[in-house]
Design a protein around this motif. Structure first.
Motif, PDB file in Angstrom:
ATOM      1  N   THR A  99      -8.836   8.256  -2.985  1.00  0.00           N
ATOM      2  CA  THR A  99      -9.842   8.314  -1.920  1.00  0.00           C
ATOM      3  C   THR A  99      -9.259   8.779  -0.595  1.00  0.00           C
ATOM      4  O   THR A  99     -10.005   9.178   0.296  1.00  0.00           O
ATOM      5  CB  THR A  99     -10.486   6.931  -1.718  1.00  0.00           C
ATOM      6  N   GLU A 100      -7.930   8.709  -0.454  1.00  0.00           N
ATOM      7  CA  GLU A 100      -7.316   9.015   0.833  1.00  0.00           C
ATOM      8  C   GLU A 100      -6.451  10.271   0.806  1.00  0.00           C
ATOM      9  O   GLU A 100      -5.716  10.521   1.753  1.00  0.00           O
ATOM     10  CB  GLU A 100      -6.448   7.831   1.284  1.00  0.00           C
ATOM     11  N   THR A 106      -1.719   3.416   6.550  1.00  0.00           N
ATOM     12  CA  THR A 106      -1.489   2.374   5.546  1.00  0.00           C
ATOM     13  C   THR A 106      -1.934   1.007   6.063  1.00  0.00           C
ATOM     14  O   THR A 106      -2.451   0.197   5.285  1.00  0.00           O
ATOM     15  CB  THR A 106      -0.009   2.331   5.127  1.00  0.00           C
ATOM     16  N   LEU A 131      -8.780  -3.176   2.293  1.00  0.00           N
ATOM     17  CA  LEU A 131      -8.665  -3.974   1.081  1.00  0.00           C
ATOM     18  C   LEU A 131      -8.787  -5.465   1.398  1.00  0.00           C
ATOM     19  O   LEU A 131      -9.457  -6.211   0.673  1.00  0.00           O
ATOM     20  CB  LEU A 131      -7.332  -3.684   0.388  1.00  0.00           C
ATOM     21  N   TRP A 184      -7.925  -0.707  -7.427  1.00  0.00           N
ATOM     22  CA  TRP A 184      -7.877   0.041  -6.173  1.00  0.00           C
ATOM     23  C   TRP A 184      -6.805   1.110  -6.310  1.00  0.00           C
ATOM     24  O   TRP A 184      -5.643   0.815  -6.554  1.00  0.00           O
ATOM     25  CB  TRP A 184      -7.562  -0.897  -5.015  1.00  0.00           C
ATOM     26  N   GLN A 185      -7.198   2.366  -6.170  1.00  0.00           N
ATOM     27  CA  GLN A 185      -6.281   3.489  -6.266  1.00  0.00           C
ATOM     28  C   GLN A 185      -6.443   4.343  -5.020  1.00  0.00           C
ATOM     29  O   GLN A 185      -7.215   5.305  -5.005  1.00  0.00           O
ATOM     30  CB  GLN A 185      -6.542   4.294  -7.545  1.00  0.00           C
ATOM     31  N   GLY A 186      -5.725   3.955  -3.972  1.00  0.00           N
ATOM     32  CA  GLY A 186      -5.911   4.559  -2.661  1.00  0.00           C
ATOM     33  C   GLY A 186      -5.661   6.043  -2.614  1.00  0.00           C
ATOM     34  O   GLY A 186      -6.283   6.752  -1.815  1.00  0.00           O
ATOM     35  N   TRP A 187      -4.756   6.559  -3.454  1.00  0.00           N
ATOM     36  CA  TRP A 187      -4.447   7.986  -3.395  1.00  0.00           C
ATOM     37  C   TRP A 187      -5.621   8.845  -3.831  1.00  0.00           C
ATOM     38  O   TRP A 187      -5.697  10.010  -3.484  1.00  0.00           O
ATOM     39  CB  TRP A 187      -3.221   8.299  -4.259  1.00  0.00           C
ATOM     40  N   VAL A 240       0.842  -1.199   0.000  1.00  0.00           N
ATOM     41  CA  VAL A 240       0.000   0.000   0.000  1.00  0.00           C
ATOM     42  C   VAL A 240       0.877   1.250   0.000  1.00  0.00           C
ATOM     43  O   VAL A 240       0.631   2.208  -0.751  1.00  0.00           O
ATOM     44  CB  VAL A 240      -0.938   0.003   1.230  1.00  0.00           C
ATOM     45  N   LEU A 254       0.937   3.975  -3.050  1.00  0.00           N
ATOM     46  CA  LEU A 254       0.674   5.394  -2.854  1.00  0.00           C
ATOM     47  C   LEU A 254       1.853   6.246  -3.316  1.00  0.00           C
ATOM     48  O   LEU A 254       1.664   7.279  -3.971  1.00  0.00           O
ATOM     49  CB  LEU A 254       0.381   5.666  -1.380  1.00  0.00           C
ATOM     50  N   MET A 259      -5.656   1.041   5.573  1.00  0.00           N
ATOM     51  CA  MET A 259      -6.020   0.882   4.171  1.00  0.00           C
ATOM     52  C   MET A 259      -5.812  -0.552   3.704  1.00  0.00           C
ATOM     53  O   MET A 259      -6.624  -1.100   2.945  1.00  0.00           O
ATOM     54  CB  MET A 259      -5.194   1.853   3.322  1.00  0.00           C
TER      55      MET A 259
END
Length: 275
Positions: free
Chosen positions: A232-233, A249, A256, A227-230, A155, A159, A252
């Motif tokens: 949403t976060e 992290t 997932l 999944w593109q965490g950057w 993760v 990011l 997150m």
């Protein structure tokens, strides 16, 4: 081996041409007729690279679920899929003795360290990763289809490099080597991450080359949305450093994992009669 000579560690560069030949001449009949590999959710496959493919790796055996998924992704996208492998696959004397010298590297294996990962990302690689690490393999038959804790390092790297994660659920890999338990004390004594024991152990001792043998299974892969965490976060991560960033992290990674576990449990209930 029979001559009593100890194999040497060989540094080999990834070879996409060799992987292609290996897949077509050796893997293709195994995947199509023995594992009967299927890839579902093709609409979720991205058209661009790099990408981290996160798989629920399992089976306590030779990584046939990794090789099968790599083959199927190559067939669909023409990708040179590179598994992110623990350093043990490159350095451990038992595996160096058992596998052909430089074989893992030639097939594209990337050492699981930060430098190798960042180099692969700079080359727009498609990395195949098991977020549970050894815990996923070592959990044993009694905990099949129960995802263990995810390592948050992927993760963090996702990011940092703005690299999307492609979750993939595999059904059938837990049945590759059934009724297996992990003897932890023996694994520790041999300096190995796990030591699987099953009714087939005597056969493997007498015929080490059969270490690649597994039960015939149907491997079904279900590709999930990227999944593109950057995306949403971003607000939560802005200005967050140190321990707080590590906590984010971990959270997150757990989100997932929970999502993949829910999908896995749902698929298991609908495909149980096909196992």
């Amino acid at each position: 081996r029979l001559g009593g000579r100890s194999p040497q560690v060989v540094q080999t560069e990834p070879d996409p041409a060799y992987q292609q030949v290996f897949q077509q001449e050796i893997l293709a009949p195994i995947v199509q007729h023995y594992f009967r590999g299927e890839l579902h959710g093709l609409e979720n496959l991205p058209s661009t690279k790099p990408v981290i493919v996160a798989l629920n790796h399992a089976g306590m055996c030779f990584p046939w679920d990794f090789l099968t998924l790599g083959f199927l992704l190559n067939q669909q996208r023409g990708w040179f899929v590179q598994p992110l492998a623990h350093p043990i696959f490159f350095d451990h004397p038992w595996l160096v003795w058992w596998l052909p010298p430089g074989w893992a590297q030639a097939l594209g294996a990337v050492r699981a360290d930060r430098h190798s990962f960042e180099l692969a990302m700079s080359q727009k690689a498609v990395l195949l990763y098991a977020p549970e690490g050894w815990r996923g393999l070592a959990k044993g038959w009694g905990h099949r289809y129960q995802l263990d804790t995810f390592d948050p390092s992927f993760v963090q790297l996702s990011l940092r490099h703005r690299t999307p994660v492609l979750p993939v659920i595999c059904m059938g890999n837990e049945y590759l080597h059934p009724f297996t338990v992990n003897i932890r004390w023996l694994a520790n004594w041999l300096h190995m991450p796990l030591f699987p024991v099953s009714p087939l152990l005597l056969v493997f001792i007498l015929f080490p080359s059969m270490g690649v043998w597994v039960v015939r299974s149907r491997l079904r892969y279900y590709v999930q949305p990227l999944w593109q965490g950057w995306e949403t976060e971003t607000e939560r991560l802005t200005g967050v450093t140190g321990a707080s960033n590590r906590t984010q992290t971990y959270r997150m990674a757990e989100v997932l994992r929970s999502h993949m576990q829910a999908t896995l449990s749902g698929l298991r209930s609908t495909t149980r009669h096909l196992q």
